[in-house]
Design an enzyme around this catalytic site. Sequence first.
Site, mmCIF file in Angstrom:
data_model
loop_
_atom_site.group_PDB
_atom_site.id
_atom_site.type_symbol
_atom_site.label_atom_id
_atom_site.label_comp_id
_atom_site.label_asym_id
_atom_site.label_seq_id
_atom_site.Cartn_x
_atom_site.Cartn_y
_atom_site.Cartn_z
ATOM 1 N N ASP A 31 0.840 -1.197 0.000
ATOM 2 C CA ASP A 31 0.000 0.000 0.000
ATOM 3 C C ASP A 31 0.872 1.243 0.000
ATOM 4 O O ASP A 31 1.866 1.316 0.727
ATOM 5 C CB ASP A 31 -0.931 0.001 1.216
ATOM 6 C CG ASP A 31 -2.116 0.933 1.042
ATOM 7 O OD1 ASP A 31 -1.889 2.160 0.933
ATOM 8 O OD2 ASP A 31 -3.261 0.445 1.010
ATOM 9 N N THR A 132 -15.643 -1.849 -10.289
ATOM 10 C CA THR A 132 -16.854 -1.163 -9.834
ATOM 11 C C THR A 132 -17.980 -1.263 -10.859
ATOM 12 O O THR A 132 -17.717 -1.416 -12.062
ATOM 13 C CB THR A 132 -16.539 0.324 -9.578
ATOM 14 O OG1 THR A 132 -17.748 1.041 -9.312
ATOM 15 C CG2 THR A 132 -15.892 0.967 -10.800
ATOM 16 N N ASP A 133 -19.213 -1.123 -10.389
ATOM 17 C CA ASP A 133 -20.351 -1.093 -11.308
ATOM 18 C C ASP A 133 -20.415 0.213 -12.092
ATOM 19 O O ASP A 133 -21.137 0.317 -13.096
ATOM 20 C CB ASP A 133 -21.667 -1.323 -10.558
ATOM 21 C CG ASP A 133 -21.958 -0.306 -9.463
ATOM 22 O OD1 ASP A 133 -21.118 0.592 -9.230
ATOM 23 O OD2 ASP A 133 -23.017 -0.415 -8.817
ATOM 24 N N GLU A 134 -19.667 1.227 -11.671
ATOM 25 C CA GLU A 134 -19.738 2.526 -12.337
ATOM 26 C C GLU A 134 -19.210 2.489 -13.766
ATOM 27 O O GLU A 134 -19.494 3.399 -14.551
ATOM 28 C CB GLU A 134 -19.012 3.584 -11.510
ATOM 29 C CG GLU A 134 -19.661 3.807 -10.151
ATOM 30 C CD GLU A 134 -19.167 5.051 -9.442
ATOM 31 O OE1 GLU A 134 -18.938 6.066 -10.114
ATOM 32 O OE2 GLU A 134 -19.022 5.002 -8.208
ATOM 33 N N TYR A 158 -13.278 9.026 -12.780
ATOM 34 C CA TYR A 158 -13.049 7.821 -11.971
ATOM 35 C C TYR A 158 -13.491 6.570 -12.696
ATOM 36 O O TYR A 158 -12.718 5.616 -12.867
ATOM 37 C CB TYR A 158 -13.781 7.932 -10.629
ATOM 38 C CG TYR A 158 -13.963 6.589 -9.953
ATOM 39 C CD1 TYR A 158 -12.859 5.826 -9.583
ATOM 40 C CD2 TYR A 158 -15.233 6.061 -9.716
ATOM 41 C CE1 TYR A 158 -13.021 4.585 -8.990
ATOM 42 C CE2 TYR A 158 -15.405 4.829 -9.112
ATOM 43 C CZ TYR A 158 -14.283 4.086 -8.750
ATOM 44 O OH TYR A 158 -14.443 2.853 -8.171
ATOM 45 N N ALA A 160 -14.142 6.076 -15.801
ATOM 46 C CA ALA A 160 -13.391 5.875 -17.042
ATOM 47 C C ALA A 160 -12.033 5.242 -16.756
ATOM 48 O O ALA A 160 -11.569 4.364 -17.502
ATOM 49 C CB ALA A 160 -13.220 7.194 -17.773
ATOM 50 N N LYS A 162 -11.313 3.298 -14.194
ATOM 51 C CA LYS A 162 -11.544 1.904 -13.817
ATOM 52 C C LYS A 162 -11.915 1.063 -15.035
ATOM 53 O O LYS A 162 -11.511 -0.104 -15.150
ATOM 54 C CB LYS A 162 -12.640 1.813 -12.749
ATOM 55 C CG LYS A 162 -12.215 2.320 -11.388
ATOM 56 C CD LYS A 162 -11.055 1.527 -10.780
ATOM 57 C CE LYS A 162 -11.472 0.119 -10.366
ATOM 58 N NZ LYS A 162 -10.364 -0.595 -9.674
#
Length: 350
Positions: A31, A132-134, A158, A160, A162
């Site tokens: 991380d 993500t579902d976005e 964001y 786009a 992903k």
Amino acid sequence: MILVTGGAGFIGANFVLQWCAQSDESVTNLDALTYAGNLANLQGVEGNPQYRFVHGDITDATLLPRLLAELKPRAIVHFAAESHVDRSIHGPQAFIHTNVNGTFNLLEAARGYWQALPTAEQSAFRFLHVSTDEVYGTLGPQDPAFTETTAYAPNSPYSASKAASDHLVRAYHHTYGLPVLTTNCSNNYGPFQFTEKLIPLLITHALAGKPLPIYGDGQQVRDWLYVEDHCRAICRVLEAGTPGEVYNVGGWNEKPNLEIVHAVCTLLDELAPQANGCSYASLITHVTDRPGHDRRYAIDAGKIAETLGWKPRETFETGLRKTVQWYLQNPQWVAAVMDGRYREQQESPA
């Protein structure tokens, strides 16, 4: 052992905690500790010999091959990402840097590592990409829910970024044979979520007596998934998913944002009532809508249920109650996040 990227973030930390509680297999957490990475999320595994933390960035193309050669993981679970839509609108470059370039670097390192493995270890290796579902865009009120074959139509920087990372993962499977798995999840909520997100923002603002800001008319619909259910889904996909396949993970909980706000206020009225006797709902304030705000997301999680036997254990009501109780019971964590002390405490992590 497995390698997790972004394991100090909200979903990643919950995954690491769940993994260590349910498995004897070692896990290393890579991380970069950007603003949403918080080592306090992982106090539950401090001193656990099966857990190791490495402070590093997936955009560091020289670090990744060395780390994989040293660790020899049998799987990579890739959470690391910039994930807040509002931040992507105001500063999209960071999202391209981490979500696109970082995923590319990780894929390249994984490909080189995987290709050098003996045949049996190659077959067993997995690269699981958490998305993500976005990426699917927005739905009308009567449109069917997103499935794994829904065309991509991202509407924010964001989503786009992903979508681009999803396409890279797919390409590395079809071009090189890298055994990848992709999960596309709906809105997560639960313990350790950064306070810029809707539900923890509502809780912290309400307890401080601040306005509860709601974009537009508050009728934007999302599917809500309790984070521990999501982590169980990821474990199941890692265990039994078919390489090259995509699995949508949802909570079967479509709700408009305004209903979420009222549900949080009702729980707080019960669990931590205001001294003046007023409902927290009196703090609700409508603000100008977000640019390009998607109206509705909905996940059809039938595939993962039918092929892998996963279904969420929590209803929205049980999950939300657990979430509100967690924030009420962890005021020190909340305070450190709100005033930024958590960043100072991990500037030089061990």
